[in-house]
Design a protein around this motif. Structure first.
Motif, PDB file in Angstrom:
ATOM      1  N   PRO A 193       0.804  -1.223   0.000  1.00 51.03           N
ATOM      2  CA  PRO A 193       0.000   0.000   0.000  1.00 51.03           C
ATOM      3  C   PRO A 193       0.839   1.276   0.000  1.00 51.03           C
ATOM      4  O   PRO A 193       0.314   2.352  -0.276  1.00 51.03           O
ATOM      5  CB  PRO A 193      -0.827  -0.121   1.288  1.00 51.03           C
ATOM      6  N   MET A 194       2.141   1.151   0.281  1.00 51.68           N
ATOM      7  CA  MET A 194       3.031   2.307   0.218  1.00 51.68           C
ATOM      8  C   MET A 194       3.879   2.288  -1.057  1.00 51.68           C
ATOM      9  O   MET A 194       4.904   2.960  -1.147  1.00 51.68           O
ATOM     10  CB  MET A 194       3.948   2.317   1.444  1.00 51.68           C
ATOM     11  N   ALA A 195       3.432   1.545  -2.043  1.00 52.36           N
ATOM     12  CA  ALA A 195       4.178   1.396  -3.287  1.00 52.36           C
ATOM     13  C   ALA A 195       4.299   2.711  -4.044  1.00 52.36           C
ATOM     14  O   ALA A 195       3.400   3.545  -4.031  1.00 52.36           O
ATOM     15  CB  ALA A 195       3.484   0.361  -4.179  1.00 52.36           C
ATOM     16  N   ARG A 196       5.413   2.833  -4.745  1.00 52.32           N
ATOM     17  CA  ARG A 196       5.586   3.953  -5.674  1.00 52.32           C
ATOM     18  C   ARG A 196       5.096   3.599  -7.074  1.00 52.32           C
ATOM     19  O   ARG A 196       4.872   4.486  -7.888  1.00 52.32           O
ATOM     20  CB  ARG A 196       7.063   4.361  -5.734  1.00 52.32           C
ATOM     21  N   ILE A 197       4.943   2.298  -7.358  1.00 53.68           N
ATOM     22  CA  ILE A 197       4.507   1.835  -8.674  1.00 53.68           C
ATOM     23  C   ILE A 197       3.187   1.082  -8.521  1.00 53.68           C
ATOM     24  O   ILE A 197       3.070   0.188  -7.677  1.00 53.68           O
ATOM     25  CB  ILE A 197       5.559   0.895  -9.308  1.00 53.68           C
ATOM     26  N   ALA A 198       2.203   1.450  -9.337  1.00 58.74           N
ATOM     27  CA  ALA A 198       0.912   0.756  -9.328  1.00 58.74           C
ATOM     28  C   ALA A 198       0.636   0.194 -10.723  1.00 58.74           C
ATOM     29  O   ALA A 198       0.779   0.900 -11.721  1.00 58.74           O
ATOM     30  CB  ALA A 198      -0.204   1.700  -8.912  1.00 58.74           C
ATOM     31  N   ILE A 199       0.275  -1.080 -10.763  1.00 60.37           N
ATOM     32  CA  ILE A 199      -0.064  -1.749 -12.015  1.00 60.37           C
ATOM     33  C   ILE A 199      -1.581  -1.811 -12.134  1.00 60.37           C
ATOM     34  O   ILE A 199      -2.265  -2.291 -11.219  1.00 60.37           O
ATOM     35  CB  ILE A 199       0.507  -3.183 -12.047  1.00 60.37           C
ATOM     36  N   VAL A 200      -2.109  -1.340 -13.252  1.00 57.27           N
ATOM     37  CA  VAL A 200      -3.540  -1.429 -13.520  1.00 57.27           C
ATOM     38  C   VAL A 200      -3.751  -2.556 -14.530  1.00 57.27           C
ATOM     39  O   VAL A 200      -3.334  -2.446 -15.683  1.00 57.27           O
ATOM     40  CB  VAL A 200      -4.107  -0.105 -14.057  1.00 57.27           C
ATOM     41  N   GLY A 201      -4.359  -3.646 -14.077  1.00 63.00           N
ATOM     42  CA  GLY A 201      -4.655  -4.763 -14.952  1.00 63.00           C
ATOM     43  C   GLY A 201      -6.037  -4.628 -15.561  1.00 63.00           C
ATOM     44  O   GLY A 201      -6.746  -3.640 -15.339  1.00 63.00           O
ATOM     45  N   LEU A 202      -6.433  -5.637 -16.335  1.00 60.52           N
ATOM     46  CA  LEU A 202      -7.734  -5.599 -16.996  1.00 60.52           C
ATOM     47  C   LEU A 202      -8.828  -6.129 -16.066  1.00 60.52           C
ATOM     48  O   LEU A 202      -9.618  -5.358 -15.518  1.00 60.52           O
ATOM     49  CB  LEU A 202      -7.678  -6.419 -18.295  1.00 60.52           C
ATOM     50  N   ALA A 203      -8.875  -7.435 -15.880  1.00 57.64           N
ATOM     51  CA  ALA A 203      -9.927  -8.075 -15.088  1.00 57.64           C
ATOM     52  C   ALA A 203      -9.452  -9.470 -14.703  1.00 57.64           C
ATOM     53  O   ALA A 203      -8.501  -9.991 -15.296  1.00 57.64           O
ATOM     54  CB  ALA A 203     -11.224  -8.156 -15.903  1.00 57.64           C
ATOM     55  N   PRO A 204     -10.106 -10.111 -13.744  1.00 53.29           N
ATOM     56  CA  PRO A 204      -9.699 -11.468 -13.371  1.00 53.29           C
ATOM     57  C   PRO A 204      -9.870 -12.453 -14.523  1.00 53.29           C
ATOM     58  O   PRO A 204     -10.827 -12.351 -15.294  1.00 53.29           O
ATOM     59  CB  PRO A 204     -10.662 -11.819 -12.226  1.00 53.29           C
TER      60      PRO A 204
END
Length: 219
Positions: A46-57
């Motif tokens: 939750p303190m990440a500097r990088i966030a990955i946005v995926g599509l869906a499960p």
């Protein structure tokens, strides 16, 4: 059951917003009662500097296991790449209890529930966007975002305050958002993209190498 690092932003397990996805969820619950079969929560730091946005499960992946990209072909490449860049520690064993820990990175899907044929429709994408927005807002340090595929790109641009006509999707494209956050695009690490050669391991690696550079620069 895994605890989401962004628990207050997640939809309920019986989220009713998308009738088509609810029907598929109920079908999966009847056919595979031991599967997760619910909106899939975020996973990571939750303190990440990088966030990955995926599509869906994926049906056999996160919809079964309850952890993004866990248990399907796409996850093999994703978690191996994260480990290579120091963003994952431990052994990925395609199980939510394998002990894998993500460091300085978090994964949030644009659509939380399994869509038929892995293709959410526009209404379903819009219905789920508030959960993505709340998740992003709950990340105090994330300044670098990676969108896996065009649908994730479109949702990420909108959530981050950008304009789609000015931010066109392309592999390794970089988009500076109005507040200075950076979005980096990648082809999705799906089995289809890997098998057809649209995405190679080297191409995917380049995205994460660049994201680590940008995260270091943005702080």
């Amino acid at each position: 059951m895994l605890q989401s690092p962004l628990a207050s932003t997640e939809p309920p397990r019986d989220c009713p917003r998308c009738p088509r996805l609810v029907a598929l969820r109920q079908q999966c619950q009847a056919e595979h009662p031991d599967w997760w079969n619910a909106p899939v929560p975020a996973v990571g730091d939750p303190m990440a500097r990088i966030a990955i946005v995926g599509l869906a499960p994926g049906r056999q992946g996160a919809n079964r296991t309850g952890r993004p990209f866990t248990g399907d072909y796409a996850g093999d490449l994703l978690f191996a790449t994260l480990a290579r860049h120091g963003l994952a520690q431990g052994q990925y064993d395609a199980r939510p209890d394998d002990g894998l820990v993500l460091r300085d990175v978090i994964i949030i899907n644009a659509v939380k529930c399994l869509p038929p044929q892995n293709k959410p429709d526009p209404t379903e994408i819009r219905n789920c966007r508030p959960f993505l927005a709340d998740g992003v807002a709950a990340l105090p340090r994330a300044r670098t975002f990676i969108a896996l595929g065009q649908i994730a790109h479109q949702s990420a641009v909108k959530v981050l305050g950008g304009k789609l006509p000015k931010a066109r999707f392309a592999h390794l494209a970089e988009h500076r958002m109005p507040d200075g956050r950076m979005l980096i695009d990648s082809y999705h690490c799906s089995r289809y993209n890997q098998n057809t050669g649209r995405l190679t391991a080297e191409m995917f690696d380049a995205v994460f190498a660049r994201a680590v550079e940008v995260a270091a620069a943005l702080g």
